[in-house]
Enzyme design. Structure first.
Site: not given
Ligand code: PPS
Length: 295
Positions: A48, A53, A108, A138, A229
């Site tokens: 998370k 991203w 991870h 998250s 996002f």
């Molecule tokens: S995982 O399942 O562990 O691979 O998840 P991960 O991708 O690491 O994390 C998901 C969180 O990243 C947010 N997210 C983003 N934030 C900002 N910009 C972009 N482009 C973006 N893409 C993914 C996603 O919304 C999750 O965070 P939260 O706080 O839950 O919204």
């Protein structure tokens, strides 16, 4: 992805003391003996922290900012998840064995659990760290929607488990510190989610430099836009929409949930925040690693 033969909400299973999703733990032998190649690029994060991203950013850089090329497949196919394993679905290691170079690989794993071949081959690695409180929030939502995790219980219960390192992938504290130390000796670009939120252009420029890809300002700006996002949330090749509901149920909580820094303030009570801060100070000790909790 089919997800047949999946038992919902299995308890975590430990590998050498590290709690993992049951199916991942049962496939550990395959992960441990994974053979990295020198031109593999590893993306490593605690769950998370912004994995999807940074994966989308890296894939768009590799494709010179051509979004249509990046829409060739879902993000979990373009950037295979090394330790991923669920019944009836191609494992991360199997996907990677069939993938032509250059491979971008997601993990991870805590630093001491990474297969040795990544160090032996001196692969480039990008680590993204996100502040502990937003990760907790998250992760709690993710536990609810991704049914390969055990039931998270209440927010209060989950937060305690997270602070105790009794969640999938163990302690956030050990994870961020372990990778921070390792970057002294290996080719690791260590980024922060909050920096990416504050100034995505600056941070994506760093990634391009690290990947030795000079694509110019126009392409850089396009990548900033197409990895925002808002755009990624609408992009079914980046938002995990194509995963069956029995594995991830976006109606419980969407994978692309809020994407902000500081959402923890909407979830932590004053008492939880005080207890968390006290525990955090003890666990983070004297490290030079510093986090911001909002932007
Ligand atoms: S995982 O399942 O562990 O691979 O998840 P991960 O991708 O690491 O994390 C998901 C969180 O990243 C947010 N997210 C983003 N934030 C900002 N910009 C972009 N482009 C973006 N893409 C993914 C996603 O919304 C999750 O965070 P939260 O706080 O839950 O919204």
């Amino acid at each position: 992805m089919e997800g047949k033969g999946l038992t919902p909400r299995p308890e975590l299973k430990c590998v050498r003391g590290l709690p993992l999703i049951k199916y991942f733990a049962e496939n550990w032998e395959q992960v441990e003996k994974f053979q990295a190649r020198p031109d593999d690029l590893l993306i490593s994060t605690y769950p998370k922290a912004g994995t999807t991203w940074i994966s989308e950013i890296v894939d768009q850089i590799l494709n010179d900012g051509d979004i249509e090329k990046s829409k060739r497949d879902a993000i979990f196919i373009r950037v295979p998840f090394l330790e991923f394993a669920v019944p009836g679905v191609l494992k991360g290691t199997e996907q990677l064995a069939a993938m032509p170079p250059p491979r971008v690989i997601k993990t991870h794993l805590p630093v001491e659990f990474l297969p040795q071949s990544f160090w032996d081959k001196n692969c480039k690695m990008i680590y993204v760290a996100r502040n502990a409180k937003d990760v907790a929030v998250s992760f709690y939502h993710f536990y609810q929607m991704a049914k390969v995790h055990p039931d998270p219980g209440t927010w209060e219960e989950f937060l305690q488990k997270y602070m105790d390192g009794k969640v999938s992938y163990g302690s956030w504290y050990d994870h961020v510190k372990g990778w921070w130390e390792k970057k002294k000796d290996y080719r690791i670009l260590y980024l922060f989610y909050e920096d990416m939120k504050e100034n995505p252009k600056r941070e994506i420029r760093k990634v391009m430099k690290f990947m030795e890809k000079d694509l110019g300002e126009e392409v850089l700006e396009r990548i900033v836009r197409d990895t925002s996002f808002k755009i990624m949330k609408e992009n079914s090749m980046a938002n995990y929409d194509t995963i069956p509901t029995c594995v991830m149920d976006h109606s419980i909580s969407p994978f692309m949930r809020k994407g902000i820094a500081g959402d923890w303030k909407n979830h932590f009570t004053v008492a939880q925040n005080e207890a968390f801060d006290a525990d955090y100070a003890k666990k983070m000790g004297q490290t030079s690693l510093r986090f911001r909790t909002e932007v």
